[in-house]
Write an enzyme that holds these catalytic residues in place. Sequence first.
Site, PDB file in Angstrom:
ATOM      1  N   HIS A 150      44.624  34.389  50.847  1.00 10.09           N
ATOM      2  CA  HIS A 150      45.875  35.125  50.632  1.00 10.09           C
ATOM      3  C   HIS A 150      45.638  36.355  49.752  1.00 10.09           C
ATOM      4  O   HIS A 150      46.016  37.482  50.117  1.00 10.09           O
ATOM      5  CB  HIS A 150      46.904  34.197  49.979  1.00 10.09           C
ATOM      6  CG  HIS A 150      48.218  34.851  49.702  1.00 10.09           C
ATOM      7  ND1 HIS A 150      49.298  34.752  50.543  1.00 10.09           N
ATOM      8  CD2 HIS A 150      48.628  35.623  48.660  1.00 10.09           C
ATOM      9  CE1 HIS A 150      50.316  35.435  50.042  1.00 10.09           C
ATOM     10  NE2 HIS A 150      49.933  35.971  48.895  1.00 10.09           N
ATOM     11  N   GLU A 151      45.008  36.143  48.609  1.00  6.76           N
ATOM     12  CA  GLU A 151      44.803  37.252  47.677  1.00  6.76           C
ATOM     13  C   GLU A 151      43.789  38.256  48.214  1.00  6.76           C
ATOM     14  O   GLU A 151      43.875  39.447  47.914  1.00  6.76           O
ATOM     15  CB  GLU A 151      44.365  36.717  46.308  1.00  6.76           C
ATOM     16  CG  GLU A 151      45.367  35.780  45.640  1.00  6.76           C
ATOM     17  CD  GLU A 151      46.743  36.398  45.454  1.00  6.76           C
ATOM     18  OE1 GLU A 151      46.842  37.644  45.415  1.00  6.76           O
ATOM     19  OE2 GLU A 151      47.727  35.639  45.366  1.00  6.76           O
TER      20      GLU A 151
END
Length: 420
Positions: free
Chosen positions: A18-19
């Site tokens: 995600h990051e």
Amino acid sequence: MQTLIAFLVMFGVLVSVHEWGHLYFAKRAGILCREFAIGFGPKLFSWKRNETVYTIRLIPLGGYVRMAGEDPELITIKPGYEVGLVFNEKNVVSRIIVNNKSKHPEAQVVQVERIDLERELFIEAYDDDGERKRWDVDPKAEMVQDEEATQIAPYDRQFGSKSVAQRALAIFAGPLMNFVLAFVLLAAYGFMQGIPVEDPVVGNIAENSAAETAGLQKGDYVLSIDGQTLETWVDMTMIIQQHPNEEITFEVERAGQILQIPVTPNQVEGMDGEPIGLVGIERPAPEPATLVSGLQFGATQTYTYMTMIFDVLRLLVTGQFSLDYVAGPVGIVNYTGQAAEMGIFVLLQWTAALSVNLGIVNLLPLPALDGGRLVFLGLEAVRGKPLDPSKESLVHFVGFALLMLLVLVVTWNDINRLFL
């Protein structure tokens, strides 16, 4: 221990992907990313690569990418300050020593008169002889305070300097990568395990089970249960689970004949501790995957997970689904342990489901979430100018506080449901 390891690995993968989406598209837009963090709270490990510090933090409740310009700079230098300047071979300022200047004998100590580290990149200051001089500052110069170096962020490297489209893509990329991860995991599952048969067909039957006692046979095609038409295997299992210790009638097709077979599912305890029905039949053996069918399976299953999660959110909003049944961190750890005990393939599916969930929840138009930030960018696009950054920060702060309160509530529900 197995449960903890499985959770930490799964959490690390979900949050990292995600990051990484945020990080990759932010860097592509030219934004300076100061930190890539997995977890919140105290720092456990850190290392620096290029311009970004990568950190592992104590509390496994998420992560973040800290982009220049999103928050006020921690170090400010005003006229009258004494700083130490370190120059490169071109006589351009490469380091600004804010304090502890005695530890840097190579630095020239000056008194600042004017300074601009965002647009013109210069320092005007008085040297030891009282002469006023002006030096250019390297766009990648560092400010050193308490022996920790922080790279300066010229305006063109800040989040706010980029177009609405570039900023929106950097924010949307996080949830997008969660959907991509789910697709990859589910496609991998299909290639390794084969494509599950979706039709409501009876596979192997357990000995002395309710299905065997009732007379069901391997290969029976279940058309309906108690008059409810079936389209998939999941439809069949859901109806069975809803009728523990209750007689239900299977309408099956066998060798061209239509038969009505009454079956009484046994009552067993489900993963959430609630009683469910079980008749003792297995799904038919999966079909070997081709390249096309494997990729198609990954896409269709990802879509299926998305629709299921949207359905739950709709029921929550309309009050038809209680918050008591929403799993928090403790519940997720517990279910992850159960999935790990069932094998790597079940864990793959569970991880994919959580990845889709993480992507969708982050896109909800709520402050502190990616969806909330996208709403503010949408308002900026409509108005033609950004909202007051201080007001937006306050909204996100309040939203984050409420989000943490929700985490505490569902965590208490987890503890109450699983241990009390």
